[in-house]
Design a protein around this motif. Sequence first.
Motif, PDB file in Angstrom:
ATOM      1  N   GLU A 196      -4.561  13.116  -2.931  1.00  0.00           N
ATOM      2  CA  GLU A 196      -3.877  11.902  -2.490  1.00  0.00           C
ATOM      3  C   GLU A 196      -4.404  10.698  -3.278  1.00  0.00           C
ATOM      4  OE1 GLU A 196      -4.359  11.534   1.703  1.00  0.00           O
ATOM      5  OE2 GLU A 196      -3.469  13.498   2.141  1.00  0.00           O
ATOM      6  N   LYS A 249      -3.210   8.835 -12.829  1.00  0.00           N
ATOM      7  CA  LYS A 249      -3.485   7.398 -12.727  1.00  0.00           C
ATOM      8  C   LYS A 249      -2.758   6.627 -13.819  1.00  0.00           C
ATOM      9  CE  LYS A 249      -7.858   6.444 -12.182  1.00  0.00           C
ATOM     10  NZ  LYS A 249      -9.327   6.542 -12.345  1.00  0.00           N
ATOM     11  N   ARG A 261      -6.401   4.835  -7.323  1.00  0.00           N
ATOM     12  CA  ARG A 261      -7.563   5.721  -7.302  1.00  0.00           C
ATOM     13  C   ARG A 261      -7.286   6.949  -6.439  1.00  0.00           C
ATOM     14  NH1 ARG A 261     -12.512   3.467  -8.745  1.00  0.00           N
ATOM     15  NH2 ARG A 261     -13.185   5.666  -8.685  1.00  0.00           N
ATOM     16  N   VAL A 319       0.844   5.717  -0.935  1.00  0.00           N
ATOM     17  CA  VAL A 319       0.051   6.930  -1.156  1.00  0.00           C
ATOM     18  C   VAL A 319       0.953   7.965  -1.828  1.00  0.00           C
ATOM     19  CG1 VAL A 319      -1.238   8.819  -0.101  1.00  0.00           C
ATOM     20  CG2 VAL A 319      -1.467   6.499   0.808  1.00  0.00           C
ATOM     21  N   SER A 327      -8.010   9.037  -3.529  1.00  0.00           N
ATOM     22  CA  SER A 327      -8.607   8.606  -2.264  1.00  0.00           C
ATOM     23  C   SER A 327      -8.928   9.740  -1.302  1.00  0.00           C
ATOM     24  CB  SER A 327      -7.673   7.618  -1.560  1.00  0.00           C
ATOM     25  OG  SER A 327      -6.395   8.211  -1.343  1.00  0.00           O
ATOM     26  N   ASN A 328      -8.295  10.924  -1.478  1.00  0.00           N
ATOM     27  CA  ASN A 328      -8.550  11.973  -0.496  1.00  0.00           C
ATOM     28  C   ASN A 328      -8.184  13.343  -1.060  1.00  0.00           C
ATOM     29  OD1 ASN A 328      -9.249  13.025   2.066  1.00  0.00           O
ATOM     30  ND2 ASN A 328      -7.078  13.069   2.661  1.00  0.00           N
ATOM     31  N   ASP A 337       0.845  -1.196   0.000  1.00  0.00           N
ATOM     32  CA  ASP A 337       0.000   0.000   0.000  1.00  0.00           C
ATOM     33  C   ASP A 337       0.879   1.244   0.000  1.00  0.00           C
ATOM     34  OD1 ASP A 337      -2.093  -1.744   0.168  1.00  0.00           O
ATOM     35  OD2 ASP A 337      -2.596  -1.301   2.251  1.00  0.00           O
ATOM     36  N   THR A 381       1.008  11.950  -3.543  1.00  0.00           N
ATOM     37  CA  THR A 381       0.300  13.234  -3.539  1.00  0.00           C
ATOM     38  C   THR A 381       0.705  14.061  -4.749  1.00  0.00           C
ATOM     39  OG1 THR A 381       2.023  14.235  -2.155  1.00  0.00           O
ATOM     40  CG2 THR A 381       0.142  13.256  -1.027  1.00  0.00           C
ATOM     41  N   THR A 439      -4.251   6.602  -3.656  1.00  0.00           N
ATOM     42  CA  THR A 439      -3.913   5.342  -2.989  1.00  0.00           C
ATOM     43  C   THR A 439      -3.570   4.292  -4.036  1.00  0.00           C
ATOM     44  OG1 THR A 439      -5.307   5.774  -1.071  1.00  0.00           O
ATOM     45  CG2 THR A 439      -4.782   3.469  -1.533  1.00  0.00           C
ATOM     46  N   VAL A 440      -2.448   3.608  -3.828  1.00  0.00           N
ATOM     47  CA  VAL A 440      -1.971   2.563  -4.736  1.00  0.00           C
ATOM     48  C   VAL A 440      -1.861   1.264  -3.952  1.00  0.00           C
ATOM     49  CG1 VAL A 440      -0.103   1.807  -6.253  1.00  0.00           C
ATOM     50  CG2 VAL A 440      -0.700   4.237  -6.113  1.00  0.00           C
ATOM     51  N   ARG A 441      -2.486   0.206  -4.461  1.00  0.00           N
ATOM     52  CA  ARG A 441      -2.419  -1.111  -3.829  1.00  0.00           C
ATOM     53  C   ARG A 441      -1.970  -2.121  -4.870  1.00  0.00           C
ATOM     54  NH1 ARG A 441      -8.318  -0.553  -0.840  1.00  0.00           N
ATOM     55  NH2 ARG A 441      -7.647   0.972   0.752  1.00  0.00           N
TER      56      ARG A 441
END
Length: 270
Positions: free
Chosen positions: A222, A190, A212, A177, A214-215, A175, A179, A224-226
Amino acid sequence: MEAILDTLVQFAVTAGGKLLLAIIILVIGVKLIRWLVKHVLHSKLAEKAEPAVLSFVSSFASIALYIVLIVTIAAIFGVPMASLITVLGSAGVAIGLALQGGLSNLAGGIMILFFKPFKVGDFITAAGESGTVASIDIFYTNLQTLDNKRIVIPNGTITGSVITNFSAHDTRRLDLVFTVSYDSDIEKVKSVINACIAENGHALPEPEPFVRLSNHGASALEFTVRVWVNSADYWDVNFDLKERVKKAFDANAISIPFPQMDVHVDNRSK
């Protein structure tokens, strides 16, 4: 006087014979115990067992065999077995009360080998410490840290704490993140991150990587990458993606903002 001398000679012969026999049994017994333990550790059956089990069993067997050897030597000198067992039992109770922590560590070692929350070679976090399990002994578990330090943790402390085993499964999810500034194109960001994941080559195709927005942060968007990876590749992918994404952002004029504050000064006179 002759009767006294005969008695002393007879006693010396009898006691000397027992002493000599005890020494012979002691020497042979010690060598035999070492040979048995070594033979068991290098047997074909041992090749199929886990290193932690072998270490624990060999240590426990050595202690048990030495106790049997001591009892045998005591019997040679004519010590009544009933009295000897009573003394050993009383001593065991006294030692048990004095070494309650040691007994809890022994019980902890048995629990670790029975329930197998981890094994030798696993990377774990336990009792606030992290490292690769180097060995599991009767009373202690040895961890080897990433900076090559040896940490010795009592087994009782480990079984009484939360254990995180990072090697329990073949795959792990990474995981991250990232910015970017508010004026960045979301779809472009993306696309750039997905391209970096594909270029890495170690990210698993299934489950599909997740990227995606995320914030909405105070100063940045921000993302988030998983990414799912093989456990052995976790840290390599972690560091590689951070480098690739930063270089890709620079190449595509995507700025990474830093915390900032707008200050308005009112120069109107009061």
